[in-house]
Design a protein around this motif. Structure first.
Motif, PDB file in Angstrom:
ATOM      1  N   UNK A  32       0.968  -1.339   0.088  1.00 28.34           N
ATOM      2  CA  UNK A  32       0.161   0.117  -0.079  1.00 28.34           C
ATOM      3  C   UNK A  32       0.548   1.444  -0.280  1.00 28.34           C
ATOM      4  N   UNK A  33       2.325   1.544   0.517  1.00 31.37           N
ATOM      5  CA  UNK A  33       2.295   2.351   1.147  1.00 31.37           C
ATOM      6  C   UNK A  33       3.700   2.499  -0.161  1.00 31.37           C
ATOM      7  N   UNK A  34       4.536   1.062  -0.055  1.00 31.64           N
ATOM      8  CA  UNK A  34       5.420   1.149  -0.670  1.00 31.64           C
ATOM      9  C   UNK A  34       6.606   1.321   0.299  1.00 31.64           C
ATOM     10  N   UNK A  35       6.310   0.856   1.726  1.00 28.84           N
ATOM     11  CA  UNK A  35       7.191   1.277   3.077  1.00 28.84           C
ATOM     12  C   UNK A  35       7.094   0.308   3.754  1.00 28.84           C
ATOM     13  N   UNK A  42      -1.588   8.964   3.780  1.00 31.56           N
ATOM     14  CA  UNK A  42      -2.358   8.015   4.056  1.00 31.56           C
ATOM     15  C   UNK A  42      -3.624   7.718   3.524  1.00 31.56           C
ATOM     16  N   UNK A  43      -4.264   6.826   3.521  1.00 34.32           N
ATOM     17  CA  UNK A  43      -5.435   5.865   3.325  1.00 34.32           C
ATOM     18  C   UNK A  43      -6.383   5.771   3.707  1.00 34.32           C
ATOM     19  N   UNK A  44      -7.558   5.514   3.133  1.00 36.22           N
ATOM     20  CA  UNK A  44      -8.828   4.940   3.935  1.00 36.22           C
ATOM     21  C   UNK A  44      -9.785   4.129   3.453  1.00 36.22           C
ATOM     22  N   UNK A  45     -10.963   3.724   4.407  1.00 35.39           N
ATOM     23  CA  UNK A  45     -11.278   2.789   4.933  1.00 35.39           C
ATOM     24  C   UNK A  45     -12.781   2.775   5.092  1.00 35.39           C
ATOM     25  N   UNK A  46     -13.901   2.411   3.915  1.00 32.94           N
ATOM     26  CA  UNK A  46     -15.321   2.939   4.258  1.00 32.94           C
ATOM     27  C   UNK A  46     -16.047   1.632   4.777  1.00 32.94           C
ATOM     28  N   UNK A  47     -15.601   1.657   5.920  1.00 30.85           N
ATOM     29  CA  UNK A  47     -16.519   0.371   6.700  1.00 30.85           C
ATOM     30  C   UNK A  47     -16.670   0.720   8.348  1.00 30.85           C
ATOM     31  N   UNK A  48     -16.888  -0.467   9.274  1.00 27.49           N
ATOM     32  CA  UNK A  48     -16.849  -0.135  10.268  1.00 27.49           C
ATOM     33  C   UNK A  48     -15.704  -0.895  10.947  1.00 27.49           C
ATOM     34  N   UNK A  49     -15.228   0.005  11.810  1.00 23.49           N
ATOM     35  CA  UNK A  49     -13.558   0.098  12.518  1.00 23.49           C
ATOM     36  C   UNK A  49     -13.708  -1.347  13.204  1.00 23.49           C
ATOM     37  N   UNK A  50     -14.683  -1.782  14.132  1.00 24.45           N
ATOM     38  CA  UNK A  50     -14.285  -3.078  14.970  1.00 24.45           C
ATOM     39  C   UNK A  50     -14.115  -4.515  13.964  1.00 24.45           C
ATOM     40  N   UNK A  51     -15.362  -4.274  12.351  1.00 17.44           N
ATOM     41  CA  UNK A  51     -15.001  -5.831  11.579  1.00 17.44           C
ATOM     42  C   UNK A  51     -13.728  -5.075  10.889  1.00 17.44           C
ATOM     43  N   UNK A  52     -13.424  -4.067  10.987  1.00 17.49           N
ATOM     44  CA  UNK A  52     -12.091  -3.920   9.891  1.00 17.49           C
ATOM     45  C   UNK A  52     -10.415  -4.632  10.652  1.00 17.49           C
ATOM     46  N   UNK A  53     -11.397  -4.037  12.050  1.00 15.00           N
ATOM     47  CA  UNK A  53      -9.811  -4.363  13.007  1.00 15.00           C
ATOM     48  C   UNK A  53      -9.830  -6.011  13.236  1.00 15.00           C
ATOM     49  N   UNK A  54     -11.095  -6.478  13.426  1.00 16.96           N
ATOM     50  CA  UNK A  54     -11.431  -7.864  12.990  1.00 16.96           C
ATOM     51  C   UNK A  54     -10.521  -8.593  11.631  1.00 16.96           C
ATOM     52  N   UNK A  55     -10.694  -7.937  10.971  1.00 19.61           N
ATOM     53  CA  UNK A  55     -10.266  -8.712   9.662  1.00 19.61           C
ATOM     54  C   UNK A  55      -9.694  -9.009   9.258  1.00 19.61           C
ATOM     55  N   UNK A  56      -8.985  -6.952   9.084  1.00 17.35           N
ATOM     56  CA  UNK A  56      -8.103  -7.078   7.924  1.00 17.35           C
ATOM     57  C   UNK A  56      -7.006  -6.524   8.827  1.00 17.35           C
TER      58      UNK A  56
END
Ligand SMILES: C[S@@+](CC[C@H](N)C(=O)[O-])C[C@H]1O[C@@H](n2cnc3c(N)ncnc32)[C@H](O)[C@@H]1O
Length: 245
Positions: free
Chosen positions: A65-68, A121-135
């Motif tokens: 994503x960020x190249x670093x 900077x990057x952005x996620x469109x979603x529920x933070x709880x689900x993102x923390x759990x799965x991503x």
């Protein structure tokens, strides 16, 4: 901020969305959106592909994503994103990911980031709880920040507050040892709630000492929202907790 009648209408809408999307999940947000401004539309059309992360069946990969690989800050519920933009601009040595479900805020931050060509900077469109759990992998995040989260002032809605014992353990799991959870609120009851939960949370230590709020750190930008609150005589409380284990 919510009014009582708006609160009830929005809550009914939110719980019907909630049933459809996640049968047992308690939502910490209300779904709301309005027509995009010209800038917001441009944000999605011109910069969405670059700034919005595809998360379905994917895991966070800093190099791709960020190249670093740099210290990573994740902001939960950035709203319109102005303070996150300021922070990302001020700390080019760090990478930032903002998570939000509000379409206008997501589109606005894409526009601002695109105008400034922010690389970190990057952005996620979603529920933070689900993102923390799965991503995000365990022990992968340096800082999680939560600024002026919905206070859910009514007692029967307190279960919707983001800061809950189980959510803090999810954040602990995703933070590196030494990583920071930083929250700020202008709602005194929520501030005391956060302090109580975090002061007794396993694996965290209070950087200001047990039972104390933190000084407002210089790196947290003063938002318009906060300035308005200050002018109205509202207090603002920061909590800064470190993951010890
Ligand atoms: C009161 S606003 C504050 C916005 C911003 N941080 C500020 O200080 O102006 C709270 C924001 O958190 C977002 N939010 C609440 N729960 C969330 C969740 N689980 N995942 C993503 N965003 C969430 C809401 O959509 C809303 O935009």
């Amino acid at each position: 901020m919510m009014t009582d009648s708006q609160d009830m209408t929005d809550l009914a809408a939110a719980s019907s969305t909630e049933k459809k999307e996640h049968p047992r999940r308690i939502m910490t947000f209300m779904r709301r959106s309005s027509a995009f401004t010209t800038s917001q539309q441009q944000g999605i059309d011109d910069f969405g592909e670059h700034y919005l992360l595809e998360t379905e069946n994917k895991r966070f990969d800093a190099l791709a994503i960020f190249g670093r690989v740099a210290p990573l800050t994740v902001e939960i519920g950035f709203g319109m994103g102005y303070s996150l933009i300021t922070m990302a601009e001020a700390a080019p040595e760090r990478d930032f990911i903002g998570i939000e479900i509000h379409p206008n805020g997501i589109a606005q931050i894409c526009y601002e980031a695109g105008q400034k060509q922010l690389p970190n900077l990057r952005i996620i469109d979603g529920d933070a709880l689900l993102m923390l759990e799965n991503y995000f992998a365990d022990s992968s995040i340096d800082t999680v920040q939560l600024y002026f989260a919905d206070p859910w002032p009514k007692k029967k809605h307190h279960k919707r507050r983001f800061v809950q014992t189980h959510n803090m353990q999810l954040i602990r799991q995703k933070l590196k040892v030494g990583g920071i959870f930083h929250a700020a609120t202008d709602w005194e009851h929520y501030a005391q709630w956060m302090l109580e939960i975090l002061d007794t949370a396993e694996g965290f230590s209070n950087s200001a000492g047990h039972g104390n709020f933190a000084e407002r750190p210089d790196f947290r930008p003063l938002t318009k929202f906060e300035v308005r609150g200050q002018n109205l005589g509202h207090g603002v409380w920061d909590v800064l907790f470190r993951k010890e284990s």
